[in-house]
Design an enzyme around this catalytic site. Structure first.
Site, PDB file in Angstrom:
ATOM      1  N   ASP A  42     -28.371  -3.699  -0.662  1.00  0.00           N
ATOM      2  CA  ASP A  42     -27.715  -3.506   0.637  1.00  0.00           C
ATOM      3  C   ASP A  42     -26.665  -2.414   0.489  1.00  0.00           C
ATOM      4  OD1 ASP A  42     -26.408  -3.784   3.078  1.00  0.00           O
ATOM      5  OD2 ASP A  42     -25.224  -5.509   2.395  1.00  0.00           O
ATOM      6  N   ASN A  44     -24.867  -1.120   3.317  1.00  0.00           N
ATOM      7  CA  ASN A  44     -23.856  -1.064   4.387  1.00  0.00           C
ATOM      8  C   ASN A  44     -23.071  -2.359   4.541  1.00  0.00           C
ATOM      9  OD1 ASN A  44     -25.744  -2.687   5.524  1.00  0.00           O
ATOM     10  ND2 ASN A  44     -26.096  -1.464   7.357  1.00  0.00           N
ATOM     11  N   ASP A  46     -23.871  -5.398   5.204  1.00  0.00           N
ATOM     12  CA  ASP A  46     -24.194  -6.452   6.177  1.00  0.00           C
ATOM     13  C   ASP A  46     -24.933  -7.631   5.535  1.00  0.00           C
ATOM     14  OD1 ASP A  46     -26.718  -5.440   5.755  1.00  0.00           O
ATOM     15  OD2 ASP A  46     -27.143  -4.965   7.851  1.00  0.00           O
ATOM     16  N   ASP A  50     -31.571  -2.619   2.634  1.00  0.00           N
ATOM     17  CA  ASP A  50     -31.988  -1.573   3.576  1.00  0.00           C
ATOM     18  C   ASP A  50     -32.739  -0.454   2.850  1.00  0.00           C
ATOM     19  OD1 ASP A  50     -29.707  -0.281   2.383  1.00  0.00           O
ATOM     20  OD2 ASP A  50     -28.444  -1.318   3.851  1.00  0.00           O
ATOM     21  N   ASP A 221     -52.223  -6.143   5.499  1.00  0.00           N
ATOM     22  CA  ASP A 221     -51.870  -7.554   5.584  1.00  0.00           C
ATOM     23  C   ASP A 221     -53.059  -8.378   6.090  1.00  0.00           C
ATOM     24  OD1 ASP A 221     -49.610  -9.522   5.631  1.00  0.00           O
ATOM     25  OD2 ASP A 221     -50.225  -9.702   7.719  1.00  0.00           O
ATOM     26  N   GLU A 280     -54.679  -7.218   1.049  1.00  0.00           N
ATOM     27  CA  GLU A 280     -54.363  -8.628   0.807  1.00  0.00           C
ATOM     28  C   GLU A 280     -55.651  -9.391   1.088  1.00  0.00           C
ATOM     29  OE1 GLU A 280     -51.412 -12.292   1.976  1.00  0.00           O
ATOM     30  OE2 GLU A 280     -52.138 -10.974   3.537  1.00  0.00           O
TER      31      GLU A 280
HETATM   32  C1  GLC Z   1     -49.512 -12.123   4.851  1.00  0.00           C
HETATM   33  C2  GLC Z   1     -48.108 -11.853   4.382  1.00  0.00           C
HETATM   34  C3  GLC Z   1     -47.250 -13.028   4.716  1.00  0.00           C
HETATM   35  C4  GLC Z   1     -47.255 -13.203   6.220  1.00  0.00           C
HETATM   36  C5  GLC Z   1     -48.681 -13.308   6.755  1.00  0.00           C
HETATM   37  C6  GLC Z   1     -48.725 -13.125   8.231  1.00  0.00           C
HETATM   38  O1  GLC Z   1     -50.084 -13.196   4.208  1.00  0.00           O
HETATM   39  O2  GLC Z   1     -48.108 -11.581   3.003  1.00  0.00           O
HETATM   40  O3  GLC Z   1     -45.948 -12.901   4.238  1.00  0.00           O
HETATM   41  O4  GLC Z   1     -46.541 -14.346   6.554  1.00  0.00           O
HETATM   42  O5  GLC Z   1     -49.518 -12.323   6.236  1.00  0.00           O
HETATM   43  O6  GLC Z   1     -48.504 -11.789   8.573  1.00  0.00           O
END
Ligand code: GLC
Length: 553
Positions: A42, A44, A46, A50, A221, A280
């Site tokens: 981080d 800044n 907060d 970032d 994803d 993924e």
């Molecule tokens: C994938 C991501 C996970 C997220 C899911 C929904 O599995 O790695 O973190 O919750 O997709 O987008």
């Protein structure tokens, strides 16, 4: 006879010359370091990490030796699923910085030879995305078909009883449209309708936006879930109460997904520098994983091997089985190994026995980083960061910075940089407390030559500098001992690395067999735990408890 022999030779040699030679691509042996930006650094005050924090630590990442970083979502989001519910795909959330900060991050990373990959959430948007707001506004609006809408049997009868990955059913009733919308994850994450060409075009434009701004590719994803069986059949094996959805033939892995991957790959191919698609890609078996590379190697370059990643015990035979499969059944595609990420308990805790955690973590590092192929590392793995246990996580009060509890926050605690306040992560109050083991930190690890950090850095250095380690072929071997996983890496010039891993808490003897030809002369130890200067003198040798021997010719 002689002439025929010559002819055969000529034909063969021209065939060899015509065959494509193996071209080395950056991602074939890349180490890709995953950063959860909220927890990295981080700048800044907060309490939330970032993009500038990542830029500030690029020298550290270069020193470690990573080839690329994958930054998990930093786009505007209501944060129902910490950034995986995106409300604007072409911007940076205020808490993470600005587009100018992104540009600077890429420029500085590239200067250091580090590529930057971003997370691309294809399957769903946030329910606060303007596309969804429009889509739910009426049955006649221009985006009415951008999401998956069905009538079901009215407000009390959903179209199916499929279970969502985040529990509950996959349908939510929308009182305005008087229809159900589909979501394999949270109700706030409606699934896009990838059958709609406008959706595809809009998402490919998002890819172009980031590629033009310097992204070297995407971690895709939740790729299995893009399409559903259009017949929406009932679930023949409904999950038990409390259990999330699994990969099911009706909700995952549908053939149409590969059409999208091919189209997206074609978008990437228009950009220089070999941008990459990392998936993924949960699959039920190795054949389904193989298909994700594309029949013409025209889909993902790097689908993750969850068959390997999902092994939860140190079982040499199981790991050998998965690596052998990745090497022999992926049609020459580059395997992708990983053990930790932001959704799973860190490998430190999955495999650690609380007594030999350090040796075990060195062993699991060698297990992934000695392989041919790409490897994903999760931030903090290189210093042996642990997972906050669920019992402790439960006691942490929710705040504006952490509006909801997520069981996965245990593996998302702030990065541990030094012995200062908040382990150097923030000068403010961190969005999530540090893990109990915060005394382990980068500064301390860098000073200690035997540390986990130096072990990782040495493995990454070998991957860059040692020919056999860098891209030598995988040579499957037999260890003659069920506790020991042994394999080789060999170049065309017969340069060798032999890797032997003792996956037990007792010393083990191994007798290596299955060598193609003579057992190689191993003249030096490339890396060993515990340290030793003596490479195996023959194919019979002993390994210490959880010992690692990496020897080279
Ligand atoms: C994938 C991501 C996970 C997220 C899911 C929904 O599995 O790695 O973190 O919750 O997709 O987008």
């Amino acid at each position: 006879m002689k002439r025929t022999g010559l002819l055969v030779f000529l034909c063969l040699s021209s065939a060899v010359a015509a065959a494509p030679t193996r071209v080395e691509r950056w991602y074939d042996h890349a180490v890709i370091y995953e950063i959860y930006p909220r927890s990295f650094e981080d700048t800044n005050g907060d309490g939330i990490g970032d993009l500038n924090g990542i830029t500030r630590r690029l020298d550290y990442l270069k020193g470690l030796g990573v080839d690329a970083i994958w930054v998990t979502p930093f786009f505007p989001s209501p944060n129902k699923d910490f950034g995986y519910d995106i409300s604007d795909y072409e911007n940076v959330a205020r808490e993470y910085g600005t587009l100018a900060d992104w540009d600077r991050l890429v420029a500085e990373a590239n200067k250091r030879g580090i590529r930057v990959l971003i997370d691309f959430v294809l399957n769903h948007t946030s329910d606060q995305h303007p596309w969804f707001k429009e889509s739910r506004s009426s049955r006649t609006n221009p985006k009415q078909d951008w999401y998956v809408w069905r009538d079901g049997g009215g407000p009390d009868k959903p179209p199916t009883h499929w279970t969502s990955i985040f529990h509950g059913i996959t349908w939510t009733w929308d009182p305005r449209r008087k229809q159900w919308y589909y979501h394999i994850f949270l109700p706030e994450q409606p699934d896009l309708n990838w059958n709609n060409q406008q959706v595809r075009n809009a998402m490919y434009d998002v890819a172009r936006f980031w590629l033009k701004r310097g992204a070297s590719g995407f971690r895709l994803d939740a790729t299995p879930y893009l399409f559903e069986d259009p017949a929406f059949p009932e679930d023949p094996h409904p999950p038990k109460p409390g259990q999330g959805a699994a990969l099911e033939p009706y909700n995952a892995g549908l053939a149409k997904g590969s059409e999208v991957l091919r189209e997206l790959r074609a978008v990437l191919n228009q950009f220089p520098g070999d941008p990459v698609l990392v998936g993924e890609s949960l699959t039920a078996n190795i054949q389904s994983l193989a298909r994700l590379y594309g029949t013409k190697q025209d889909e993902m370059q790097l689908p993750m091997d969850f068959l390997f990643a999902n092994l939860k015990t140190l079982d040499a035979a199981q790991f050998k089985k998965q690596v052998d499969a990745a090497e022999s059944e992926l049609g020459g595609g580059t395997p992708v190994f990983l053990l930790s990420n932001h959704d799973r308990v860190r490998a430190w805790d999955t495999f650690g026995d609380k007594k030999h955690n350090e040796q075990i973590a060195k062993l699991t590092a060698a297990l992934t980083l000695s392989q041919r192929g790409a490897v994903l590392l999760y931030y903090g793995e290189e210093i042996g960061m642990s997972t906050m246990p669920p019992s402790e996580l439960k006691t942490i009060p929710l705040t504006a910075k952490r509006p909801q509890a997520d069981a996965r926050d245990g593996e998302r605690t702030p990065m541990q940089w030094d012995a200062g306040k908040n382990a150097g992560f923030t000068t403010g109050s961190p969005w999530l407390p540090l893990a109990k083991d915060a005394k382990v930190n980068v500064a301390g690890e860098e000073k200690n030559p035997n540390s986990m950090y130096h072990w990782y850095a040495a493995l990454l250095k070998l991957r860059h500098e040692n020919a056999a380690f860098r891209d030598g072929d995988y040579v499957p071997l037999q260890s003659g001992n069920p506790k020991v996983f042994v394999f080789g890496r060999r170049t065309e010039r017969n340069e060798w690395a032999l890797i032997a891993l003792n996956m037990s808490d007792a010393a083990q003897k191994t007798t290596v067999s299955g060598m193609p030809g003579e057992f190689p002369k191993l003249s030096r130890v490339l890396l060993a735990s515990p340290a030793t200067a003596n490479p195996p003198a023959s194919r019979e040798f002993e390994l210490a408890p959880f010992g690692v021997m990496i020897a080279g010719s």
